[in-house]
Structures are given as structure tokens and as C-alpha cells.
Design a protein around this motif. Sequence first.
Motif, PDB file in Angstrom:
ATOM      1  N   GLN A 639       0.799  -1.222   0.000  1.00 31.25           N
ATOM      2  CA  GLN A 639       0.000   0.000   0.000  1.00 31.25           C
ATOM      3  C   GLN A 639       0.834   1.275   0.000  1.00 31.25           C
ATOM      4  N   PHE A 640       2.035   1.208   0.637  1.00 29.95           N
ATOM      5  CA  PHE A 640       2.814   2.429   0.829  1.00 29.95           C
ATOM      6  C   PHE A 640       4.271   2.203   0.427  1.00 29.95           C
ATOM      7  N   ALA A 641       4.917   3.321   0.139  1.00 31.87           N
ATOM      8  CA  ALA A 641       6.371   3.293  -0.058  1.00 31.87           C
ATOM      9  C   ALA A 641       7.006   3.464   1.316  1.00 31.87           C
ATOM     10  N   ASP A 642       7.139   2.353   2.048  1.00 28.93           N
ATOM     11  CA  ASP A 642       7.563   2.390   3.446  1.00 28.93           C
ATOM     12  C   ASP A 642       9.008   2.873   3.581  1.00 28.93           C
ATOM     13  N   PRO A 643       9.468   3.161   4.802  1.00 25.33           N
ATOM     14  CA  PRO A 643      10.812   3.733   4.980  1.00 25.33           C
ATOM     15  C   PRO A 643      11.943   2.850   4.491  1.00 25.33           C
ATOM     16  N   ASP A 644      11.747   1.532   4.412  1.00 22.44           N
ATOM     17  CA  ASP A 644      12.824   0.615   4.021  1.00 22.44           C
ATOM     18  C   ASP A 644      12.730   0.171   2.566  1.00 22.44           C
ATOM     19  N   SER A 645      11.755   0.655   1.824  1.00 27.67           N
ATOM     20  CA  SER A 645      11.540   0.114   0.479  1.00 27.67           C
ATOM     21  C   SER A 645      12.686   0.446  -0.463  1.00 27.67           C
ATOM     22  N   ASP A 646      13.309   1.637  -0.342  1.00 26.30           N
ATOM     23  CA  ASP A 646      14.417   1.975  -1.245  1.00 26.30           C
ATOM     24  C   ASP A 646      15.637   1.110  -0.957  1.00 26.30           C
ATOM     25  N   ALA A 647      15.969   0.919   0.345  1.00 15.84           N
ATOM     26  CA  ALA A 647      17.104   0.067   0.698  1.00 15.84           C
ATOM     27  C   ALA A 647      16.847  -1.389   0.323  1.00 15.84           C
ATOM     28  N   ALA A 648      15.606  -1.844   0.524  1.00 14.84           N
ATOM     29  CA  ALA A 648      15.277  -3.224   0.153  1.00 14.84           C
ATOM     30  C   ALA A 648      15.388  -3.431  -1.350  1.00 14.84           C
ATOM     31  N   ALA A 649      14.982  -2.442  -2.131  1.00 13.32           N
ATOM     32  CA  ALA A 649      15.107  -2.561  -3.583  1.00 13.32           C
ATOM     33  C   ALA A 649      16.572  -2.629  -3.998  1.00 13.32           C
ATOM     34  N   ILE A 650      17.414  -1.822  -3.395  1.00 14.60           N
ATOM     35  CA  ILE A 650      18.846  -1.837  -3.737  1.00 14.60           C
ATOM     36  C   ILE A 650      19.474  -3.165  -3.354  1.00 14.60           C
ATOM     37  N   LEU A 651      19.123  -3.701  -2.190  1.00 19.16           N
ATOM     38  CA  LEU A 651      19.726  -4.939  -1.695  1.00 19.16           C
ATOM     39  C   LEU A 651      19.099  -6.193  -2.285  1.00 19.16           C
ATOM     40  N   GLY A 652      17.993  -6.046  -3.008  1.00 24.56           N
ATOM     41  CA  GLY A 652      17.352  -7.207  -3.607  1.00 24.56           C
ATOM     42  C   GLY A 652      16.429  -7.954  -2.682  1.00 24.56           C
ATOM     43  N   SER A 653      16.142  -7.416  -1.489  1.00 22.46           N
ATOM     44  CA  SER A 653      15.203  -8.060  -0.563  1.00 22.46           C
ATOM     45  C   SER A 653      13.772  -7.561  -0.757  1.00 22.46           C
ATOM     46  N   TYR A 654      13.565  -6.718  -1.705  1.00 23.54           N
ATOM     47  CA  TYR A 654      12.243  -6.203  -2.056  1.00 23.54           C
ATOM     48  C   TYR A 654      11.511  -7.305  -2.834  1.00 23.54           C
ATOM     49  N   ALA A 655      10.469  -7.850  -2.255  1.00 25.70           N
ATOM     50  CA  ALA A 655       9.727  -8.946  -2.890  1.00 25.70           C
ATOM     51  C   ALA A 655       8.783  -8.366  -3.945  1.00 25.70           C
ATOM     52  N   ALA A 656       9.333  -8.127  -5.118  1.00 26.26           N
ATOM     53  CA  ALA A 656       8.540  -7.518  -6.198  1.00 26.26           C
ATOM     54  C   ALA A 656       7.614  -8.563  -6.802  1.00 26.26           C
ATOM     55  N   ARG A 657       6.343  -8.242  -6.862  1.00 22.84           N
ATOM     56  CA  ARG A 657       5.347  -9.175  -7.395  1.00 22.84           C
ATOM     57  C   ARG A 657       4.749  -8.664  -8.701  1.00 22.84           C
ATOM     58  N   THR A 658       4.477  -7.406  -8.793  1.00 29.48           N
ATOM     59  CA  THR A 658       3.844  -6.844  -9.993  1.00 29.48           C
ATOM     60  C   THR A 658       4.913  -6.331 -10.951  1.00 29.48           C
ATOM     61  N   PRO A 659       4.559  -6.176 -12.228  1.00 25.24           N
ATOM     62  CA  PRO A 659       5.527  -5.607 -13.180  1.00 25.24           C
ATOM     63  C   PRO A 659       6.007  -4.221 -12.760  1.00 25.24           C
ATOM     64  N   ALA A 660       5.115  -3.418 -12.179  1.00 23.04           N
ATOM     65  CA  ALA A 660       5.520  -2.077 -11.752  1.00 23.04           C
ATOM     66  C   ALA A 660       6.567  -2.145 -10.641  1.00 23.04           C
ATOM     67  N   GLU A 661       6.374  -3.068  -9.687  1.00 27.88           N
ATOM     68  CA  GLU A 661       7.348  -3.213  -8.613  1.00 27.88           C
ATOM     69  C   GLU A 661       8.693  -3.713  -9.150  1.00 27.88           C
ATOM     70  N   LYS A 662       8.658  -4.615 -10.103  1.00 30.50           N
ATOM     71  CA  LYS A 662       9.908  -5.128 -10.684  1.00 30.50           C
ATOM     72  C   LYS A 662      10.671  -4.028 -11.410  1.00 30.50           C
ATOM     73  N   ARG A 663       9.940  -3.183 -12.129  1.00 32.57           N
ATOM     74  CA  ARG A 663      10.598  -2.075 -12.813  1.00 32.57           C
ATOM     75  C   ARG A 663      11.175  -1.082 -11.810  1.00 32.57           C
ATOM     76  N   HIS A 664      10.480  -0.879 -10.706  1.00 30.19           N
ATOM     77  CA  HIS A 664      10.989   0.026  -9.676  1.00 30.19           C
ATOM     78  C   HIS A 664      12.278  -0.514  -9.059  1.00 30.19           C
ATOM     79  N   VAL A 665      12.307  -1.794  -8.756  1.00 28.48           N
ATOM     80  CA  VAL A 665      13.516  -2.405  -8.199  1.00 28.48           C
ATOM     81  C   VAL A 665      14.690  -2.234  -9.164  1.00 28.48           C
ATOM     82  N   SER A 666      14.435  -2.474 -10.447  1.00 25.37           N
ATOM     83  CA  SER A 666      15.491  -2.313 -11.437  1.00 25.37           C
ATOM     84  C   SER A 666      15.982  -0.871 -11.512  1.00 25.37           C
ATOM     85  N   ALA A 667      15.065   0.088 -11.435  1.00 30.34           N
ATOM     86  CA  ALA A 667      15.458   1.499 -11.504  1.00 30.34           C
ATOM     87  C   ALA A 667      16.311   1.905 -10.299  1.00 30.34           C
TER      88      ALA A 667
END
Length: 724
Positions: A639-667
Motif C-alpha cells: 500500500q505504501f512506499a515504506d521507509p525501508d523500500s528503497d534500501a530493500a530494492a537496492i539490496l534485492g530483498s524487495y519482494a517484487a510481485r507486480t511488473p511495476a514493482e519489478k521495474r521500480h527495483v530495477s530502476a
Amino acid sequence: MNQEDQEKSMDKKEIAEEEREKMLNAENTKHTVASTVPEMESEDQKPKKKIPIGGIKMPGFYRTKSKELCKEDDGNSVETGEGDAIDKTVKESDQNISLEKTNMSNKDVKEKEGRKGILDAIKLPLVSVFPRKKNKESEVELGTTGTAGLASIETLDDTVTEKNPIGNEDGMETVRLDGDTPDGIESPKQHFLVACISAARRNLFVLVATLCILVSVVIIICIACIGPRKSASQLIKDGSFVEAITSCGFVQGISEDGAFAFRGIPYAVPPLENRRWQPAESLRKIEYCWKNTYQAHNSSKVCLQRETSGRIIGTENCLYLDVFTPEVRYDLPLPVVVMIGAETLSGGSPGVMQPSAKLARVRDMVFVRPNFRLGIFGFLATEPLSRTSHPLTSGNYGLSDIIAALQWVHLNIENFGGNKSSVTLWGHRAGATLVTTLVGIRRTRDLFQRVWISSGSAIFPGRELEFSETLNELFLNSTRCNDAACLRSKSAEEIMDSVPETWHLGNIGLPEAREATIRDRRHEWLVLDRAILQEPVGQIWARDEFSVKIVMGTTAHAGAPLKYLISNITLNSTQVEKIVKESLLGTTGLADEALRRYNATLKGLLSMISDIRVICPLLTVARMKTNIPFYVATQPRGQFADPDSDAAAILGSYAARTPAEKRHVSAMQQLFNHYVWHGEVAQTNSNGVKRVLIVGQDTLPERDYPNCDFWIEKNIVPSYGRVD
């Protein structure tokens, strides 16, 4: 036989020998006419041709230096002419000699031809292989038994120079070797350079082989001198473990996911007993090191801290770090990322900042994560402690831990495959606050080259040491201690229980009206200790030009209270309006404008809180410099861009499920990886006009972030920003 017959026989032999020489000279002259120069030379001036080694000067054998067959001008071969001449001479000289008959049979001619062919075959290899040899022995004599001596490589002489050749019954004579000269006549001396060239040409194969060997030796020496002088660590036990050297001895890591992990390496003296509340001391003395290889297989315990739930974890003996590297090597060192993570300055460390060996292999980077002291053990500034130190100071012990860890990295990281000249210091949340504080101070110069600050605080320490010591007397009263010895004698549990509850509370939700009255007396962990921090950090940022490169950023909901993130709370518009109007915004007349700018929904409320507490205060810091890119990760994780979402995306611990989330992790990963490797953010505008990067599914540069100017103008930002 009587004497008269013997004399006649000798006369016949001498006549036969003379006739034979004449025939040979005539035959040799026929073959050498074509090669003579137009100017005729006398017989004495002609160069003498020499006998090859193994050659025997025999009648009718080996006449000329030419390697070509005689021309068939006369219609007869050379061998036939020899046969006729020998046959005629034998008839005239001696009718009684059985070896030389008047009519030579065809069989004898074939045998001579065969012998000549064999000797010619032997002659050519000998000429091409053996070098010339000069011997002081001038003659090779043929004995009375008829054995022949060896001669030089060169061909036989066309003329007989000896006045009295010694002959025997076989018609052989003693021949002078090629290097010899008659007595009293010196051979001409060659120039030294000519002699060297001649020797080199004669020994071409040996010369080339020698040169090849010398060149190979030179290349090996150059590689040994230029290459790394340190020997690479060797894998043991089928590659399950790896060893690396540190300033305090060998450490052994373990193989994981195609890379290597070293966990729990000591980087400073344990802060126990008398070293409690002392600045970190690096492992410089031999008594603090280990004799055998240190087993860095398991993670060490974190430093003593209090989690947001109130649970106390960790230990005082915690100054250890973890290293994750793709390969232990010295060639092609990799960039290094030192990770400082904590939710608050009193606990929640390392939080999301937990790298792995797999991450190091995938990113081709070396990751280092140190533990550091937090809370009351890391940031206590009080007068009893200041009295016992020199200079008189206390507090900021956690900062000294991070500096000691950076010094360890600078000294040892090359032994783990890292590049000490390419270190990125990455701080997240409270860790980012500490990193922001360390930028620009003298003690960290050259220890890192890049900084990545995510979701930190913009409220820098600005209180003088004496003022902080007065505020912290509340803690001394709880411990009933008046000196440092009493404080150090207390157990860790007693110390943690004596910490006032208000010191653990952070800024939750929108600013409250009472914050305006207690703001000057609220607790702050960091202090101007006059040792590490000698002046307010805000002044340093506003005045100095930093030698390090900086990127700052956060998430769209970095200030969201934890209760809204861990539960399925839903708020309607009425509830949201009530929360806004009861806050400081309502008492200052800003509630209506705030509700107009943000939707009266839970997401709008969390965006408002995050803008006031985190995003806009950080943006004001980034605006102090024209070259600091500022990003905001807006893609929701759930629901939200929580405080740890940017660090999780960089470290690869962001559990991306949707195409939008996967593109965000890649960016996010592209932003971070490119910055660590190249020290720049490619998407920012070079002139600094569009330096705000909105990172959703893609990265979009913008001139500014919405609503920040409004809060800055109303003096809400940065005054009410999050403290730690």
C-alpha cells in the motif's frame, strides 16, 4: 730384384705421379674457368682451396670447390674422364701393378661412382654443420700403412703447393690443413666485428635459441616485478573456506553462493570494563591480536540496544564487522560499500541493511557491515565521564566506532579484493544521520570517497557539551552514580533500565502543539563533543566544499508511524481531518491548506507526515549544495512506499510481485550501482536545475518536490524534522 730394377721402378712411379698431377690440374682448370674474374691472377695469387674434414686427397677424387656437376661439353662425364686418365697413366708407369689395370671394367667405374656419391652426401652436411677449426698442427700425415688423415671443411686445393709431397704406394700424399700456413708466413687477421658476425652466422641456431631464452627470462622477471607482490589466498577443504590477511593476523571465511563471507572480524578493542564509554581503539597492539587463524564463520552479536517493541538485545562486546566479497584477490580490486544501518540511534540496528555473499557476487562489489554502539552505551554525554578523559569530553562513542571501522577498511580491504580508493559510505535511517554527521570532519578524510544517505535526519547536533551534560543528569540520578567508576561498575542490565523512557521515543505522527514549547529541551543523542564534532554540522555543510560525492534520498512514506504499516488500519476522511486539526497544523491555521494539498485519506496523511518529518527537511540539506542529487522512491510496496523500500530494492530483498514493482527495483538498483562504480547519477541534470529524481517504475527528473516549499515557507520545515 736388383738395384737397377728398383731404380727404374722408382723412376716410373715418379713419372706416373707427375702425369697424374698434370691430368688433375687440367681437369680442375676446366671447371674453374667460368667462375674466375676477368683479371687473370697468377698461380701464386690464387686462393688455396682446402680439404674438408674427412676428405682424402686421392688421385681423381674431389677436384673442385663447385657443388655443381661438371658440364657435359665434352660429351663425357667427370668420372669417365678420370677413368681414362688413370687407365692411361697406369699403362705407361707400371705394367706390374695389379690394382691399376690397363682397361678398367665397367664394374670398377660403378664402384668409384658409388663411392663418390656417398662422400658427396657426407660432405654437404659436414660443411653446413661443423664450424671451421684452426689447428696449430699444420699437417695430417698418412702413415705407411695407407690410413688417411682428416682435413678442413673447405674443398681441396687445385694445385699442390708442397715441393716434396710424400707419397706411398696407394698414390696418397700428405695434405696441409686449411688453417695452417707455411713456416714463417702469418695468416691475415680478421677484424673483431667481422669475426663476431661470421661466428654468429655459423652458429645461427645456437644464437637464436640463446636470444629466445634471454627474452623469456627478461619477461618473467618483468612480470614478477610489476605484478602483485602479495600472494593470493588459497582455498582449502575443496573450496569451502578461504583465508585472508588482516593487520592483526589471518582470518578464515566461508564459501557461500559462489562468493565468500567473513563474519565477526574484530576491528576494535572490546569496550568492556574500563573501556566502557571510551572512544573506539583500533587493534594496533600485538596483545589484542590472535596467534592462529581467526575463524570468521558465524555472525557476531549486535551491540546492546532496545528495539521499538521494547525488547533489549545484543551485547557490549560487539565491535565486529562482516565482509562479503566475490573473490579474495589483489588484481582488479572492486568498489567497496560500507553499510551503516539503524532505525533509531537507540536501536533497530542493522535493520534492513544486511548484505550477503550472493549480493556481492551479483553486484560485483565488496560489502562491509560493522556493528557500532547505540543508545546509552554509544552516545552518553555526562560530566563524570568527561572528567576522566583527556581532552575533557564524552559522548559520540558510536561515531568513534564507525570511524574505527572505516580505518580498518582503509587498512585491510585490499586483502579481501576491495579497492580502498573507491569506498561508498551508505547510511540508512538513523545510520544515515550518523553518516551525514561524519561528512566533512577531519578524522574521516580519505576514508571514503562517496556517500549515499537514505531517509536520515536533518536535525544536526548543535548543542554544546556542557548543556547536554546538564540535560543528562536525569540518567545519573537513576543510577545513583556520581563518578565514572561507579557507572562502569554497573551491569549492562542496570544501565539499560536506568534510561528514561522519553529518550527512546521518536517523532511519531504530525507535529504536536507541545513540541513548540519542549523543543529546546528534548533529548538528542548526538552532541558537540569538541573531539569528533567541533562545530555544528549545519555550518560545515553550509560553508565547506566537500571532496566526497553525495547522493541523498528517501521514500514517499519514510515518516509513516509503524502502527500504520504493520496493521490493516483504515481511516476515513473524517478521521483524517480530525488528526490534522488536532495537530500543530490546526493551532497554526494550516490544517485547511494541508488538507487541500493532500487527500483526506490514510495515504494522504502518511504523505503529509513524511514530507514534514523526513523528505522536505532532507531536501533543505541537499539544497545547501548545487551538486547533490535528491531522489524520492514513490513506488508502493503493497500500500505504501515504506521507509525501508528503497534500501530493500537496492539490496534485492524487495519482494517484487507486480511488473511495476519489478521495474521500480530495477530502476533503484541502476541508480545505486552506477553511482558506486562511477560516482555519478546519470539521470540528473548537469546544471543542477532538475536534480530531484522521482523513482517510480522509472526515474524521472523534476525541478522540485511538491509541497516542500509550502512547509519551508511556513517554518514547519526543517524545525519539526525527525531528530534521529
